[in-house]
Motif scaffolding. Structure first.
Motif, PDB file in Angstrom:
ATOM      1  N   ASP A   1      -9.849  -4.161   1.531  1.00 63.04           N
ATOM      2  CA  ASP A   1     -10.441  -4.447   2.704  1.00 63.04           C
ATOM      3  C   ASP A   1      -9.627  -3.400   3.696  1.00 63.04           C
ATOM      4  O   ASP A   1      -8.661  -3.681   4.624  1.00 63.04           O
ATOM      5  N   GLY A   2     -10.226  -2.191   3.733  1.00 64.41           N
ATOM      6  CA  GLY A   2      -9.520  -1.170   4.654  1.00 64.41           C
ATOM      7  C   GLY A   2      -8.168  -0.337   3.706  1.00 64.41           C
ATOM      8  O   GLY A   2      -8.124   0.570   4.235  1.00 64.41           O
ATOM      9  N   PHE A   3      -7.965  -1.274   2.900  1.00 63.79           N
ATOM     10  CA  PHE A   3      -6.862  -0.664   1.883  1.00 63.79           C
ATOM     11  C   PHE A   3      -7.254  -1.188   0.439  1.00 63.79           C
ATOM     12  O   PHE A   3      -7.970  -2.122   0.507  1.00 63.79           O
ATOM     13  N   ARG A   4      -6.293  -0.591  -0.494  1.00 61.37           N
ATOM     14  CA  ARG A   4      -6.726  -1.045  -1.929  1.00 61.37           C
ATOM     15  C   ARG A   4      -5.464  -1.917  -2.531  1.00 61.37           C
ATOM     16  O   ARG A   4      -4.358  -1.174  -2.274  1.00 61.37           O
ATOM     17  N   ALA A   5      -5.494  -2.932  -3.051  1.00 62.41           N
ATOM     18  CA  ALA A   5      -4.153  -3.590  -3.706  1.00 62.41           C
ATOM     19  C   ALA A   5      -4.657  -4.264  -4.876  1.00 62.41           C
ATOM     20  O   ALA A   5      -5.692  -4.598  -4.946  1.00 62.41           O
ATOM     21  N   ASN A   6      -3.660  -4.233  -5.883  1.00 62.39           N
ATOM     22  CA  ASN A   6      -3.806  -4.897  -7.221  1.00 62.39           C
ATOM     23  C   ASN A   6      -2.617  -5.581  -7.481  1.00 62.39           C
ATOM     24  O   ASN A   6      -1.280  -5.277  -6.989  1.00 62.39           O
TER      25      ASN A   6
ATOM     26  N   ILE B   1       9.587 -11.982 -26.958  1.00 59.53           N
ATOM     27  CA  ILE B   1       9.262 -12.523 -25.658  1.00 59.53           C
ATOM     28  C   ILE B   1       9.068 -11.464 -24.475  1.00 59.53           C
ATOM     29  O   ILE B   1      10.281 -10.880 -24.381  1.00 59.53           O
ATOM     30  N   SER B   2       8.213 -11.343 -23.426  1.00 60.10           N
ATOM     31  CA  SER B   2       8.210 -10.594 -22.529  1.00 60.10           C
ATOM     32  C   SER B   2       7.420 -11.136 -21.191  1.00 60.10           C
ATOM     33  O   SER B   2       6.598 -11.890 -21.357  1.00 60.10           O
ATOM     34  N   PHE B   3       7.934 -10.637 -20.217  1.00 62.37           N
ATOM     35  CA  PHE B   3       7.214 -11.094 -18.889  1.00 62.37           C
ATOM     36  C   PHE B   3       7.407  -9.952 -17.944  1.00 62.37           C
ATOM     37  O   PHE B   3       8.391  -9.273 -17.692  1.00 62.37           O
ATOM     38  N   GLU B   4       6.127  -9.748 -17.327  1.00 64.28           N
ATOM     39  CA  GLU B   4       6.072  -8.611 -16.413  1.00 64.28           C
ATOM     40  C   GLU B   4       5.293  -8.696 -15.288  1.00 64.28           C
ATOM     41  O   GLU B   4       4.144  -9.405 -15.322  1.00 64.28           O
ATOM     42  N   GLY B   5       5.514  -8.217 -14.119  1.00 61.77           N
ATOM     43  CA  GLY B   5       4.884  -8.353 -12.914  1.00 61.77           C
ATOM     44  C   GLY B   5       4.857  -6.873 -12.291  1.00 61.77           C
ATOM     45  O   GLY B   5       5.758  -6.207 -12.306  1.00 61.77           O
ATOM     46  N   ARG B   6       3.530  -6.593 -11.669  1.00 60.60           N
ATOM     47  CA  ARG B   6       3.370  -5.235 -11.260  1.00 60.60           C
ATOM     48  C   ARG B   6       2.446  -5.190 -10.018  1.00 60.60           C
ATOM     49  O   ARG B   6       1.654  -6.302 -10.009  1.00 60.60           O
ATOM     50  N   ALA B   7       2.503  -4.811  -9.153  1.00 59.05           N
ATOM     51  CA  ALA B   7       1.814  -4.604  -7.681  1.00 59.05           C
ATOM     52  C   ALA B   7       1.571  -3.064  -7.196  1.00 59.05           C
ATOM     53  O   ALA B   7       2.575  -2.426  -7.381  1.00 59.05           O
ATOM     54  N   GLY B   8       0.514  -2.949  -6.684  1.00 57.86           N
ATOM     55  CA  GLY B   8       0.309  -1.645  -6.274  1.00 57.86           C
ATOM     56  C   GLY B   8      -0.664  -1.715  -4.749  1.00 57.86           C
ATOM     57  O   GLY B   8      -1.459  -2.737  -4.756  1.00 57.86           O
ATOM     58  N   ILE B   9      -0.304  -0.974  -3.933  1.00 60.44           N
ATOM     59  CA  ILE B   9      -1.098  -0.540  -2.761  1.00 60.44           C
ATOM     60  C   ILE B   9      -1.353   0.785  -2.244  1.00 60.44           C
ATOM     61  O   ILE B   9      -0.563   1.369  -2.336  1.00 60.44           O
ATOM     62  N   GLU B  10      -2.454   1.025  -1.555  1.00 60.09           N
ATOM     63  CA  GLU B  10      -3.018   2.444  -1.573  1.00 60.09           C
ATOM     64  C   GLU B  10      -3.491   2.253   0.085  1.00 60.09           C
ATOM     65  O   GLU B  10      -4.660   1.640  -0.032  1.00 60.09           O
ATOM     66  N   PHE B  11      -3.247   3.391   0.532  1.00 64.28           N
ATOM     67  CA  PHE B  11      -4.037   3.873   1.942  1.00 64.28           C
ATOM     68  C   PHE B  11      -4.447   5.013   2.024  1.00 64.28           C
ATOM     69  O   PHE B  11      -4.060   6.058   1.466  1.00 64.28           O
ATOM     70  N   ASP B  12      -5.683   5.217   2.727  1.00 65.25           N
ATOM     71  CA  ASP B  12      -6.357   6.433   3.152  1.00 65.25           C
ATOM     72  C   ASP B  12      -5.800   6.730   4.525  1.00 65.25           C
ATOM     73  O   ASP B  12      -6.155   6.263   5.549  1.00 65.25           O
ATOM     74  N   LEU B  13      -4.582   7.489   4.543  1.00 64.05           N
ATOM     75  CA  LEU B  13      -4.261   8.227   5.743  1.00 64.05           C
ATOM     76  C   LEU B  13      -5.050   8.917   6.697  1.00 64.05           C
ATOM     77  O   LEU B  13      -5.204   8.755   7.598  1.00 64.05           O
ATOM     78  N   SER B  14      -5.951   9.733   5.899  1.00 68.41           N
ATOM     79  CA  SER B  14      -7.158  10.272   6.701  1.00 68.41           C
ATOM     80  C   SER B  14      -8.217  10.819   5.422  1.00 68.41           C
ATOM     81  O   SER B  14      -8.037  10.264   4.164  1.00 68.41           O
ATOM     82  N   ASP B  15      -9.103  11.684   5.611  1.00 66.53           N
ATOM     83  CA  ASP B  15     -10.091  11.888   4.354  1.00 66.53           C
ATOM     84  C   ASP B  15      -9.346  12.629   3.301  1.00 66.53           C
ATOM     85  O   ASP B  15      -9.940  12.820   2.253  1.00 66.53           O
ATOM     86  N   ASN B  16      -8.320  13.197   3.713  1.00 66.64           N
ATOM     87  CA  ASN B  16      -7.639  14.202   2.552  1.00 66.64           C
ATOM     88  C   ASN B  16      -6.376  13.619   2.341  1.00 66.64           C
ATOM     89  O   ASN B  16      -5.634  14.337   1.645  1.00 66.64           O
ATOM     90  N   ASP B  17      -5.859  12.534   2.822  1.00 62.71           N
ATOM     91  CA  ASP B  17      -4.220  12.135   2.547  1.00 62.71           C
ATOM     92  C   ASP B  17      -4.234  10.688   2.004  1.00 62.71           C
ATOM     93  O   ASP B  17      -5.000   9.541   2.654  1.00 62.71           O
ATOM     94  N   ILE B  18      -3.567  10.535   1.010  1.00 60.65           N
ATOM     95  CA  ILE B  18      -3.755   9.167   0.505  1.00 60.65           C
ATOM     96  C   ILE B  18      -2.083   8.799   0.009  1.00 60.65           C
ATOM     97  O   ILE B  18      -1.658   9.776  -0.570  1.00 60.65           O
ATOM     98  N   LEU B  19      -1.840   7.497   0.421  1.00 57.93           N
ATOM     99  CA  LEU B  19      -0.493   7.312  -0.002  1.00 57.93           C
ATOM    100  C   LEU B  19      -0.507   5.855  -0.760  1.00 57.93           C
ATOM    101  O   LEU B  19      -1.256   5.068  -0.141  1.00 57.93           O
ATOM    102  N   ASN B  20       0.461   5.878  -1.772  1.00 55.15           N
ATOM    103  CA  ASN B  20       0.362   4.398  -2.457  1.00 55.15           C
ATOM    104  C   ASN B  20       1.967   4.238  -2.781  1.00 55.15           C
ATOM    105  O   ASN B  20       2.695   5.011  -2.882  1.00 55.15           O
TER     106      ASN B  20
END
Length: 808
Positions: free
Chosen positions: A266-271, A311-330
């Motif tokens: 919603d304006g940004f991307r997250a998982n 036995i294993s447990f893992e958590g992960r998360a990511g978030i990504e923003f479009d700073l402009s049409d040509n700039d992406i930051l995550n």
């Protein structure tokens, strides 16, 4: 004499001029193209690797062809005008046919979005829909799709790899890449925080989007790992709004687990992803050790049960923003906890050649290896005006702890008579930074360059405790307790250039790596250093000799730098009968790897074939000898060289309308030669592995898979691994279409899985056999909400992966 009238001459000249003009116009044809984008009509996903073939409508001759890229796009050059028939082909889908024309000012045809439909066959009242192949080939890698492997849906990454070319997996889950366990594991393009084997056995198969197997990496990749690279791309859909997927599984031997993945935009991307798995592998173990001394032999045999656990447990998360049409930051974060080990109970029989009377006793062995880890990463991508012109910057910080505990106890008539305890622990901190720059000159030509730096600091503390029958206590043995400090930094520069010459695509690369490592052992006042620069060239070429046939060739040079524990110059007791001493004089291994391959379509058969040759110098091997009676010493040595010469073949075809077959084979001659303890040796074996993966679709909601796998015997510098055969079966039933499904798995259907090894040194013979308790049943439940659709990620980016794949 016959004369042509002037008016007829005039008409003739006009006709000749028109013909010449027409030929000139065609000869001066500026060139055209046909382009488009391919979609799955059901899921609306773009389809990668679809074959596009163009025929002339005039004489049905083949004009050109190609494949779609990671975004489903294709663009084919046309060198003459005319009317054409375009066929879109993909395994498991109906062929889509489109007619078009080029000429009369319309030279570049865009067919737009083309939807292809899964094959549907009517067999009485049975409807069968096709699926894409679980294994596809690119110029420099094999790409694995775990979602098409129902027999491993509740397994891990190692289970997935057990069903693909180039890889062998033994009964304990140990992975080899073309016969070698020296490979690098990347997760989302970033180096794994864990040991390669631990990483592959921890990651849930249902959390994996795809696996890339790169046996001849380009200069853009880290040069470490002589066998190549296994890159695991995790699911992280960047779809609209809120969606997700949930898996749960349970089976025999107290085995269960699950994972969940949630995505939001919603304006940004997250998982966000969470995984938990507990796996137990019980079995029977038989061992035989004979120690040779000047005054005779000593023999110790054992038989009993062993249960390996993970036995294993893992958590992960990511978030990504479009700073402009040509700039992406995550930004990304990953963390978890792992635990592994085994418990065994053994009955021992011990005797000597001078005293054949048997001494009987029992033993218990418990080993636990556990630790926590986390990593923080950030990625910035700047795109410039020209397509493909970009700058990628990344940083990563990680930290982990590792603790290992081993306890052995020997009993006679239920009274403890001996035993040992060992501990190994220590933290590790790692910081990495990277810059990649790509400058395209044309559609086929580009220049790439980059830098990567890494600093790693770690400590390792080892201790030994020995059981004292008088006090009934394990007492510390200070002479075997040590602290080791590691300080390592590495800096790399690379550049690559790719272009088209005489219809041959080529890519040239060079990588320089500077390595500094300091190993400090304060208790024995010793320090060991590595300070050197190494160079690693790579060459990749490809030539398309028909629209659907491509031949490729490549070369790369790689390195294997020995790990810290292989260099430690002091004894470390592993258990009551085994001690390890490192070798600080070890040299790194170097490998020269050559490959050539063919990809084509013969009728309804997709065929891929490869030939390869690899030579390793300064070959590092475990060397086992008898330290004393009933004690095995393991150390490490540069024993010499090894050579592998062989070929791989994979065929994908429909044997019947409802029966799809993936047939894979790997045959190679392996030879290792050199000297151990100044005694020359040479071992050789002809190895072969074959797999047959069968998929039966009996109804639109029911699918059966049955896989067969055989590995032949093979040799090492001191020993021999015996053959083994496994088979897996799964039945998948959709309860609610595209929402809820259940899968029943049977691992090792015929109970033939085993791990059998024997070795012989100058004064030691060892035999070990592990038979796992199988068959084993697992039940998996999958629930999808809000129409979750994993997105196919573009090659060459991997969401800003630390070592992203190469688009060649």
């Amino acid at each position: 004499m016959y004369f042509i009238k002037p008016d007829k001459i005039f008409v003739l000249l006009i006709l000749i001029s028109l013909n010449i003009y027409s030929q000139q116009r065609q000869g001066n044809f500026p060139g055209g193209s046909i382009s488009g984008k391919i979609f799955d009509s059901a899921t609306k996903h773009t389809i990668e690797y679809a074959n596009i073939v163009v025929f002339s409508l005039k004489d049905s001759s083949m004009v050109t062809g190609g494949v779609t890229n990671s975004e489903g796009l294709f663009k084919l050059s046309i060198d003459k005008p005319g009317k054409f028939r375009v066929e879109v082909r993909f395994i498991g889908y109906d062929t889509e046919v489109i007619e078009t024309a080029i000429g009369q000012g319309n030279f570049n045809i865009d067919l737009g979005e083309i939807q292809i439909h899964p094959s549907a066959f009517l067999l009485e009242n049975v409807v069968v829909e096709g699926n894409r192949s679980p294994v596809t080939y690119e110029i420099d890698k094999k790409v694995i799709n775990p979602d098409q492997m129902q027999t491993v849906i509740s397994g891990n990454a190692a289970d997935v790899l057990a069903n693909v070319p180039s890889v062998q997996v033994d009964v304990e889950g140990n992975v080899s890449l073309r016969g070698s366990q020296n490979f690098t594991v990347l997760i989302d393009g970033r180096p794994s925080l864990m040991d390669a084997q631990d990483a592959l056995q921890q990651i849930s198969a249902t959390s994996i989007e795809r696996i890339e197997i790169i046996t001849n990496p380009t200069a853009k990749y880290d040069a470490d790992g002589t066998a190549g690279i296994i890159n695991i791309i995790m699911k992280k859909d960047l779809g609209q709004e809120l969606s997700g997927i949930f898996n749960a599984n349970a089976g025999m031997y107290d085995t269960y687990g699950g994972n969940v993945l949630v995505n939001y935009q919603d304006g940004f991307r997250a998982n966000l992803g969470l995984d938990y798995n507990q796996r137990n592998f019980p079995g029977d173990q038989t061992q035989n050790n004979i120690y040779y001394f000047e005054n005779g032999t000593s023999t110790i045999n054992s038989i009993g049960e062993i249960e390996r656990r993970r036995i294993s447990f893992e958590g992960r998360a990511g978030i990504e923003f479009d700073l402009s049409d040509n700039d992406i930051l995550n930004f990304g974060i990953r963390g978890g906890k792992r635990e592994g080990g085994f418990n065994s109970t053994q009955n021992f029989t011990q005797f000597t050649s001078s005293d054949p009377s048997e001494f009987l006793y029992s033993g218990i062995n418990e080993r636990t290896r556990e630790g926590t880890y986390y990593s923080l990463s950030s990625n910035y991508n700047r795109r410039f005006g020209l397509p493909g012109h970009q700058l990628l910057a990344e940083i990563l910080f990680s930290k982990q702890s590792s603790d290992e505990f081993t306890t052995t106890a020997e009993f006679e008539d239920f009274s403890q008579i001996g035993g040992k305890k060992t501990t190994e622990n220590g933290p590790s901190t790692d910081f990495r930074g990277k810059l990649d720059y790509t400058l395209p000159f044309s559609d086929v030509s580009k220049f790439e360059a980059g830098y990567q730096g890494e600093i790693e600091l770690s400590d390792e503390n080892t201790s030994l405790f020995e059981y004292n029958p008088l006090t009934n206590e394990y007492e510390i043995q200070s002479q075997f307790s040590n602290i080791t400090k590691y300080n390592e930094s590495q800096h790399s520069l690379y550049s690559m250039f790719s272009d088209l010459l005489w219809n041959i695509n080529y890519q040239l690369g060079i990588r320089a790596e500077y390595t500094y490592r300091n190993i400090d052992v304060p208790l024995i006042s010793q320090t060991f250093n590595i300070d050197q620069i190494d160079y690693f060239p790579s060459v990749h070429t490809s030539y398309k000799f028909t629209p659907v046939s491509t031949v490729m060739a490549s070369y790369s040079r790689r390195i294997n730098r020995p790990g810290g524990w292989a260099l430690e110059p002091f004894p470390t007791w592993v258990d009551a009968n085994n001690v390890r001493i490192g070798n600080p004089d070890l040299l790194p291994e170097f490998i020269n790897s050559y490959e050539t391959g063919l990809q084509t379509i013969l009728g309804n058969v997709n065929l891929s074939a490869e030939l390869y040759f690899k030579m390793t110098t300064n070959k590092i091997e475990f060397v086992r000898t008898a330290l004393e009676e009933n004690v095995t010493l393991t150390t490490f040595s540069n024993v010499g060289e090894d050579y592998s010469l062989g070929g791989e073949v994979m065929m994908i075809f429909d044997l019947l309308s409802f029966w799809n077959v993936n047939l894979m084979g790997n045959l190679y001659n392996y030879r290792v030669e050199g000297s151990i303890q100044d005694k020359p040796f040479s071992n050789e074996s002809f190895n072969w592995q074959t797999r047959m993966n069968n998929t039966f679709k009996l109804w639109s909601s029911t699918q059966i898979q049955f896989n067969l796998n055989y590995n032949s015997p093979t040799v090492s510098s001191q020993g021999r691994w015996e053959e083994f055969f496994t088979s897996d079966l799964s039945i998948r039933q959709e309860l609610i279409e595209k929402i809820l499904s259940v899968t029943l798995q049977v691992r090792d259907v015929f109970g033939t899985s085993k791990r059998e090894y024997s070795s012989e040194g100058t004064n030691l013979y060892n035999y070990n056999n592990f038979d796992m308790h199988t068959p084993a049943l697992m039940l998996n439940l999958r629930y999808t909400f809000n129409n979750y659709k994993p997105k196919r990620e573009g090659r060459g980016e991997d969401n800003g992966g630390f070592e992203g794949g190469e688009d060649f």
